[in-house]
Motif scaffolding. Structure first.
Motif, PDB file in Angstrom:
ATOM      1  N   THR A 122       0.828  -1.205   0.000  1.00  0.00           N
ATOM      2  CA  THR A 122       0.000   0.000   0.000  1.00  0.00           C
ATOM      3  C   THR A 122       0.862   1.255   0.000  1.00  0.00           C
ATOM      4  O   THR A 122       0.576   2.226  -0.720  1.00  0.00           O
ATOM      5  N   PHE A 123       1.917   1.244   0.795  1.00  0.00           N
ATOM      6  CA  PHE A 123       2.827   2.390   0.854  1.00  0.00           C
ATOM      7  C   PHE A 123       3.463   2.648  -0.511  1.00  0.00           C
ATOM      8  O   PHE A 123       3.484   3.796  -0.993  1.00  0.00           O
ATOM      9  N   ALA A 124       3.973   1.603  -1.134  1.00  0.00           N
ATOM     10  CA  ALA A 124       4.624   1.762  -2.438  1.00  0.00           C
ATOM     11  C   ALA A 124       3.638   2.264  -3.494  1.00  0.00           C
ATOM     12  O   ALA A 124       3.951   3.192  -4.262  1.00  0.00           O
ATOM     13  N   LEU A 125       2.451   1.683  -3.522  1.00  0.00           N
ATOM     14  CA  LEU A 125       1.445   2.124  -4.496  1.00  0.00           C
ATOM     15  C   LEU A 125       0.994   3.556  -4.220  1.00  0.00           C
ATOM     16  O   LEU A 125       0.859   4.369  -5.146  1.00  0.00           O
ATOM     17  N   GLY A 126       0.734   3.875  -2.945  1.00  0.00           N
ATOM     18  CA  GLY A 126       0.259   5.210  -2.598  1.00  0.00           C
ATOM     19  C   GLY A 126       1.268   6.292  -2.927  1.00  0.00           C
ATOM     20  O   GLY A 126       0.912   7.344  -3.474  1.00  0.00           O
ATOM     21  N   ILE A 148      -9.056   6.294  -9.980  1.00  0.00           N
ATOM     22  CA  ILE A 148      -9.945   5.143  -9.798  1.00  0.00           C
ATOM     23  C   ILE A 148      -9.459   4.274  -8.641  1.00  0.00           C
ATOM     24  O   ILE A 148     -10.256   3.629  -7.944  1.00  0.00           O
ATOM     25  N   THR A 149      -8.146   4.263  -8.416  1.00  0.00           N
ATOM     26  CA  THR A 149      -7.592   3.434  -7.345  1.00  0.00           C
ATOM     27  C   THR A 149      -8.016   3.909  -5.960  1.00  0.00           C
ATOM     28  O   THR A 149      -7.846   3.179  -4.982  1.00  0.00           O
ATOM     29  N   GLY A 153     -11.319   3.660  -0.915  1.00  0.00           N
ATOM     30  CA  GLY A 153     -11.134   4.381   0.340  1.00  0.00           C
ATOM     31  C   GLY A 153     -12.417   4.860   0.981  1.00  0.00           C
ATOM     32  O   GLY A 153     -12.411   5.238   2.158  1.00  0.00           O
ATOM     33  N   VAL A 154     -13.531   4.855   0.245  1.00  0.00           N
ATOM     34  CA  VAL A 154     -14.791   5.319   0.816  1.00  0.00           C
ATOM     35  C   VAL A 154     -15.434   4.253   1.687  1.00  0.00           C
ATOM     36  O   VAL A 154     -16.391   4.543   2.410  1.00  0.00           O
ATOM     37  N   LEU A 155     -14.954   3.013   1.621  1.00  0.00           N
ATOM     38  CA  LEU A 155     -15.527   1.918   2.390  1.00  0.00           C
ATOM     39  C   LEU A 155     -14.612   1.535   3.548  1.00  0.00           C
ATOM     40  O   LEU A 155     -13.385   1.523   3.379  1.00  0.00           O
ATOM     41  N   PRO A 156     -15.161   1.219   4.713  1.00  0.00           N
ATOM     42  CA  PRO A 156     -14.337   0.614   5.757  1.00  0.00           C
ATOM     43  C   PRO A 156     -13.800  -0.722   5.260  1.00  0.00           C
ATOM     44  O   PRO A 156     -14.466  -1.423   4.490  1.00  0.00           O
ATOM     45  N   LEU A 203      -7.544 -12.187  -0.621  1.00  0.00           N
ATOM     46  CA  LEU A 203      -8.719 -11.380  -0.279  1.00  0.00           C
ATOM     47  C   LEU A 203      -8.490 -10.496   0.950  1.00  0.00           C
ATOM     48  O   LEU A 203      -8.831  -9.299   0.913  1.00  0.00           O
ATOM     49  N   PRO A 204      -7.924 -11.013   2.055  1.00  0.00           N
ATOM     50  CA  PRO A 204      -7.643 -10.099   3.178  1.00  0.00           C
ATOM     51  C   PRO A 204      -6.691  -8.973   2.794  1.00  0.00           C
ATOM     52  O   PRO A 204      -6.888  -7.821   3.203  1.00  0.00           O
ATOM     53  N   ALA A 205      -5.672  -9.292   2.013  1.00  0.00           N
ATOM     54  CA  ALA A 205      -4.714  -8.252   1.614  1.00  0.00           C
ATOM     55  C   ALA A 205      -5.375  -7.219   0.711  1.00  0.00           C
ATOM     56  O   ALA A 205      -5.148  -6.011   0.865  1.00  0.00           O
ATOM     57  N   LEU A 206      -6.198  -7.659  -0.235  1.00  0.00           N
ATOM     58  CA  LEU A 206      -6.882  -6.721  -1.135  1.00  0.00           C
ATOM     59  C   LEU A 206      -7.786  -5.776  -0.359  1.00  0.00           C
ATOM     60  O   LEU A 206      -7.875  -4.582  -0.669  1.00  0.00           O
ATOM     61  N   SER A 207      -8.479  -6.293   0.654  1.00  0.00           N
ATOM     62  CA  SER A 207      -9.391  -5.443   1.431  1.00  0.00           C
ATOM     63  C   SER A 207      -8.624  -4.348   2.161  1.00  0.00           C
ATOM     64  O   SER A 207      -9.140  -3.234   2.334  1.00  0.00           O
ATOM     65  N   ILE A 208      -7.400  -4.627   2.573  1.00  0.00           N
ATOM     66  CA  ILE A 208      -6.581  -3.620   3.262  1.00  0.00           C
ATOM     67  C   ILE A 208      -5.970  -2.649   2.259  1.00  0.00           C
ATOM     68  O   ILE A 208      -5.992  -1.427   2.452  1.00  0.00           O
ATOM     69  N   ILE A 209      -5.439  -3.185   1.172  1.00  0.00           N
ATOM     70  CA  ILE A 209      -4.761  -2.338   0.183  1.00  0.00           C
ATOM     71  C   ILE A 209      -5.732  -1.381  -0.484  1.00  0.00           C
ATOM     72  O   ILE A 209      -5.465  -0.172  -0.594  1.00  0.00           O
ATOM     73  N   LEU A 210      -6.870  -1.885  -0.940  1.00  0.00           N
ATOM     74  CA  LEU A 210      -7.806  -1.052  -1.695  1.00  0.00           C
ATOM     75  C   LEU A 210      -8.413   0.062  -0.855  1.00  0.00           C
ATOM     76  O   LEU A 210      -8.763   1.123  -1.372  1.00  0.00           O
ATOM     77  N   THR A 211      -8.563  -0.173   0.441  1.00  0.00           N
ATOM     78  CA  THR A 211      -9.153   0.861   1.294  1.00  0.00           C
ATOM     79  C   THR A 211      -8.117   1.842   1.838  1.00  0.00           C
ATOM     80  O   THR A 211      -8.488   2.900   2.347  1.00  0.00           O
ATOM     81  N   SER A 212      -6.834   1.522   1.733  1.00  0.00           N
ATOM     82  CA  SER A 212      -5.793   2.365   2.334  1.00  0.00           C
ATOM     83  C   SER A 212      -4.975   3.149   1.325  1.00  0.00           C
ATOM     84  O   SER A 212      -4.402   4.184   1.668  1.00  0.00           O
ATOM     85  N   VAL A 213      -4.892   2.665   0.093  1.00  0.00           N
ATOM     86  CA  VAL A 213      -3.978   3.277  -0.869  1.00  0.00           C
ATOM     87  C   VAL A 213      -4.369   4.720  -1.184  1.00  0.00           C
ATOM     88  O   VAL A 213      -3.507   5.569  -1.433  1.00  0.00           O
TER      89      VAL A 213
END
Length: 339
Positions: A122-126, A148-149, A153-156, A203-213
């Motif tokens: 997430t850090f690298a992408l952000g 789009i990425t 972030g609008v979802l918990p 799936l757990p990683a995607l849920s964290i990355i997509l909401t934090s990036v």
């Protein structure tokens, strides 16, 4: 070390140990302020499972004596602090006679593997997305696609986790629903074992990355905007340096230190896991174990996990504070400590 003298170093180390002491004290007090009795909860579950317990009161008192809960609170506190110094968290109340370390040690590995890798990605992408959004030389098409990425972030992250679970596990059935690896795989260093771990972590990683990036990207974009007009940027451009070098070695390099500080603090929370994500996916990390301990009123496991979290955060803040003068030469602690 440049920008850091001995007096400030000693003061920060002393503050670290003070923070750990205060955190350990609160860690002892807070679970005991919660309603309910852990031993009563254990004997009650045993009674419900076996339709009654013969000599239940005697068993209750034996449990209290075994875990030292029959002694005055100050004696419990002294024993707890002494055991904490020796990294002895005792035995689990709900999984007796298992040691707390036997429960916590493997969970730390799962949380660090999942959450740690997710945070770094997430850090690298952000940082990359934020830098490209702020850079004037980024193609318009790329600038149109990159926002789009940030939609996730609008979802918990736990709501996105349930959405991903429904789409890819329940409906499409292309990824596993729960756990850390397939039940039929032996936990050994092999391609099959590593492969199934990776599939369960998607799936757990995607849920964290997509909401934090998105948050990382927006912060980096703001920092980049402040550096683009600096004199050293104009000088680099006047020298005729390649645009890519100006972007990464002049603009990003000078904008990234605050992001690194944030990363260090976030990494301190890695050992706690993403509690709700781990619950949704039944992932055996430290967050999931903390949830189970709270449900079962397991004081010793709660104390062990929360103390590890407090120490990890304090340690990461200490490390970032000490190395920050190396990240940003404009920052120095020498004048502050010598004055």
């Amino acid at each position: 070390m440049r920008g850091l003298d001995l007096r400030y170093f000693v003061r920060r180390i002393s503050m670290f140990f003070l923070v750990v002491f205060v955190a350990a004290s609160f860690n002892f007090v807070i679970p005991r302020l919660a309603p309910g009795n852990p031993i009563g909860a254990i004997t009650s579950r045993m009674a419900n499972a076996s339709a009654g317990i013969e000599n239940g009161q005697a068993m209750f008192e034996a449990y209290r004596k075994r875990f030292g809960l029959d002694e005055p609170i100050y004696i419990q506190y002294g024993r707890y602090m002494w055991n904490t110094i020796r990294f002895d968290f005792g035995q689990s109340l709900s999984a007796y006679p298992a040691d707390v370390s036997e429960i916590v040690r493997p969970a730390i590995g799962w949380s660090m593997g999942l959450i740690g890798v997710s945070v770094l990605i997430t850090f690298a992408l952000g940082v990359t997305i934020g830098a490209l959004l702020a850079w004037r030389g980024t193609p318009r098409m790329v600038k149109a696609v990159l926002p789009i990425t940030m939609i996730g972030g609008v979802l918990p992250y736990y709501l996105l986790a349930m959405l991903l679970l429904y789409i890819f596990a329940f409906t499409a059935r292309v990824l596993p629903m729960s756990g850390a690896y397939d039940s039929g795989i032996r936990p050994e260093l092999s391609g099959a074992y590593i492969g199934t771990i990776a599939r369960h972590a998607v799936l757990p990683a995607l849920s964290i990355i997509l909401t934090s990036v998105g948050g990382w990207a927006l912060t980096m974009r703001g920092l980049m905007v402040n550096t683009i007009g600096e004199d050293y940027m104009l000088l680099a451009d006047a020298k005729g340096l390649p645009k890519r070098r100006i972007l990464w070695w002049y603009s990003v390099r000078n904008a990234i230190p605050p992001q690194v500080v944030h990363l260090g603090i976030v990494l301190g929370y890695v050992v706690s896991g993403a509690i709700l994500v781990e619950i949704v996916f039944s992932y055996p990390g430290l967050g999931y174990q903390l949830y189970q301990a709270i449900v079962n009123s397991d004081y010793t496991v709660i104390q062990g996990i929360t103390l590890i979290l407090a120490v990890s955060v304090a340690l990461c803040v200490l490390i970032i504070d000490l190395i920050y003068p190396r990240l940003d030469p404009r920052v120095t602690y020498v004048a502050e400590s010598s004055g």
